[in-house]
Design a protein around this motif. Sequence first.
Motif, PDB file in Angstrom:
ATOM      1  N   GLY A 133       0.812  -1.209   0.000  1.00 18.22           N
ATOM      2  CA  GLY A 133       0.000   0.000   0.000  1.00 18.22           C
ATOM      3  C   GLY A 133       0.840   1.251   0.000  1.00 18.22           C
ATOM      4  O   GLY A 133       0.543   2.223  -0.713  1.00 18.22           O
ATOM      5  N   PHE A 134       1.908   1.263   0.786  1.00 13.43           N
ATOM      6  CA  PHE A 134       2.785   2.435   0.896  1.00 13.43           C
ATOM      7  C   PHE A 134       3.434   2.767  -0.441  1.00 13.43           C
ATOM      8  O   PHE A 134       3.619   3.938  -0.785  1.00 13.43           O
ATOM      9  N   ILE A 135       3.763   1.743  -1.211  1.00 14.78           N
ATOM     10  CA  ILE A 135       4.399   1.966  -2.516  1.00 14.78           C
ATOM     11  C   ILE A 135       3.376   2.391  -3.570  1.00 14.78           C
ATOM     12  O   ILE A 135       3.635   3.278  -4.384  1.00 14.78           O
ATOM     13  N   ILE A 136       2.208   1.762  -3.556  1.00 13.28           N
ATOM     14  CA  ILE A 136       1.211   1.995  -4.604  1.00 13.28           C
ATOM     15  C   ILE A 136       0.478   3.324  -4.447  1.00 13.28           C
ATOM     16  O   ILE A 136       0.137   3.966  -5.451  1.00 13.28           O
ATOM     17  N   PHE A 137       0.236   3.764  -3.220  1.00 10.22           N
ATOM     18  CA  PHE A 137      -0.603   4.949  -3.012  1.00 10.22           C
ATOM     19  C   PHE A 137      -0.140   6.198  -3.771  1.00 10.22           C
ATOM     20  O   PHE A 137      -0.979   6.887  -4.390  1.00 10.22           O
ATOM     21  N   PRO A 138       1.157   6.565  -3.773  1.00 16.00           N
ATOM     22  CA  PRO A 138       1.561   7.775  -4.515  1.00 16.00           C
ATOM     23  C   PRO A 138       1.210   7.715  -6.000  1.00 16.00           C
ATOM     24  O   PRO A 138       0.762   8.719  -6.584  1.00 16.00           O
ATOM     25  N   TYR A 139       1.387   6.547  -6.619  1.00 19.73           N
ATOM     26  CA  TYR A 139       1.051   6.394  -8.033  1.00 19.73           C
ATOM     27  C   TYR A 139      -0.458   6.429  -8.240  1.00 19.73           C
ATOM     28  O   TYR A 139      -0.952   6.996  -9.223  1.00 19.73           O
ATOM     29  N   PHE A 140      -1.192   5.828  -7.304  1.00 17.18           N
ATOM     30  CA  PHE A 140      -2.652   5.806  -7.407  1.00 17.18           C
ATOM     31  C   PHE A 140      -3.220   7.216  -7.263  1.00 17.18           C
ATOM     32  O   PHE A 140      -4.157   7.593  -7.974  1.00 17.18           O
ATOM     33  N   ILE A 141      -2.663   7.994  -6.349  1.00 18.54           N
ATOM     34  CA  ILE A 141      -3.113   9.372  -6.149  1.00 18.54           C
ATOM     35  C   ILE A 141      -2.931  10.181  -7.428  1.00 18.54           C
ATOM     36  O   ILE A 141      -3.821  10.929  -7.852  1.00 18.54           O
ATOM     37  N   LYS A 142      -1.781  10.037  -8.085  1.00 17.38           N
ATOM     38  CA  LYS A 142      -1.521  10.744  -9.347  1.00 17.38           C
ATOM     39  C   LYS A 142      -2.509  10.307 -10.424  1.00 17.38           C
ATOM     40  O   LYS A 142      -3.009  11.129 -11.199  1.00 17.38           O
ATOM     41  N   LEU A 143      -2.778   8.997 -10.483  1.00 22.94           N
ATOM     42  CA  LEU A 143      -3.709   8.469 -11.483  1.00 22.94           C
ATOM     43  C   LEU A 143      -5.108   9.015 -11.281  1.00 22.94           C
ATOM     44  O   LEU A 143      -5.754   9.476 -12.238  1.00 22.94           O
ATOM     45  N   TRP A 182      -1.048   7.069   6.359  1.00 24.66           N
ATOM     46  CA  TRP A 182       0.117   7.907   6.063  1.00 24.66           C
ATOM     47  C   TRP A 182      -0.244   9.029   5.094  1.00 24.66           C
ATOM     48  O   TRP A 182       0.261  10.151   5.200  1.00 24.66           O
ATOM     49  N   PHE A 183      -1.143   8.723   4.159  1.00 26.89           N
ATOM     50  CA  PHE A 183      -1.534   9.697   3.138  1.00 26.89           C
ATOM     51  C   PHE A 183      -2.872  10.367   3.456  1.00 26.89           C
ATOM     52  O   PHE A 183      -3.288  11.281   2.736  1.00 26.89           O
ATOM     53  N   ASN A 184      -3.539   9.919   4.531  1.00 29.72           N
ATOM     54  CA  ASN A 184      -4.867  10.426   4.857  1.00 29.72           C
ATOM     55  C   ASN A 184      -4.865  11.371   6.057  1.00 29.72           C
ATOM     56  O   ASN A 184      -5.886  11.944   6.394  1.00 29.72           O
TER      57      ASN A 184
END
Length: 323
Positions: free
Chosen positions: A15-25, A214-216
Motif C-alpha cells: 500500500g505504501f508503494i502503490i498509493f503515490p502512483y494511485f493518487i496521481k492516477l 500515512w496519506f490520509n
Amino acid sequence: MDLSIKIFFTSFIFGFIIFPYFIKLIKKVSKNGQPIRSCGPESHLITKRNTPTMGGIVILASSLLPILLWIQLTPEILLLVFITLSFALIGFIDDYLKLRANDYQGLSAKAKIFIQFFVSLVGMSIFKLYSAEGFTKTFLLKEIMIDFGYLYIPFAAFVIVGSANAVNLTDGLDGLAATQVITSFIFLGLVAYMAQADVRFCIAFIGAMLSFLWFNTHPAKIFMGDVGSLSIGAALGLTSVLIKREMLFAIIGIIFVIETLSVIIQVSYFQYTKFRYGKGERVFLMTPIHHHFEKQGWSENEIVIKFWIIAVTCSIFTLAFLL
C-alpha cells in the motif's frame, strides 16, 4: 507468527508503494476530486476541494493480496472476501456516480441498504451450510451466550450492514475513520487471538490501513471513498460475527455507534418537531457528531485524537472486564 509478520509487512509495504502512483492516477482521471457537501462545514469547501477519492481500492488490494497468497481459503476467509468485495462494488458504483455527476449524491440510501442486506443475507445463508453446530449462538458478555435461532442470520446481516454504514458516516474528517478502523481491527484481533480464532485477516487490514493513514492524515492527500468505508466497515462487522463477539464490537467500535446514533437522533428529532410544531429543530449543530464539534471550533486533528483516545479506552475496558 512468522506468517502473520509477513502478511502485515506485505500489506503495509504494498500500500505504501502503490498509493503515490494511485493518487496521481486518480487526479488525472478526476480533476475535481471527491464532491464536497455544500451543506457541510464551510471549511471543507476549501480544504478538501479537489482531493482524490477511491483510496479504498488500494486498501483492499494491499490487504486481500497477502490473504489470497498465504492464507488457506476456509469458508470463513471466503465469506470475508466475498462480503468485502461485494460491499466494495456497491461503494465503487456510488463513488463513480458521484464523480460522474460531480455531486455528493450517489446511489440512493434505500438502494444501498437494500443491496447490502441482500448480499449479507445470501452470504450468511451459504456460510451456514458449512458451519458447525452452534452457528446461531453468540456471546453476550464473558461466558454468557444467547441463541438467536432462526433470527441469527438477519441479526448477523444487521451487524454487517450497520458496521459498514457506521464506518461510512465516520469517514468525514482526515484520519478519523482510518484511526478508528485500525483500533477496532487491533482489538478484535486480540479478542480473536484469545478465542483461538484466525487473526491474520485483521493483521492484513491493519497493515493496509496504516499505509493509507500515512496519506490520509490532515491535510489528506486522498480519501478512502465509499468503496473503502463500506467494504472495510462490512469486514469489521463480519469479523465480529465470525468470532461471536458482536456485542463486544459495539463497545470496541463505540465511536462508530456514537456517530450513527447522532444521525438517527438528529433526523428523528427534526422530523418529530416538524410534525408536532411545524418547524424542525435540531439536537446537534450538525451530524454526524464530529461535524458538531467542528462547528464548536474544534480542529480536525483535535477531534481525531480525542475520538481515538475514547476508542482505545473503551477497547481496553472491553478486554479487561467484559471478555
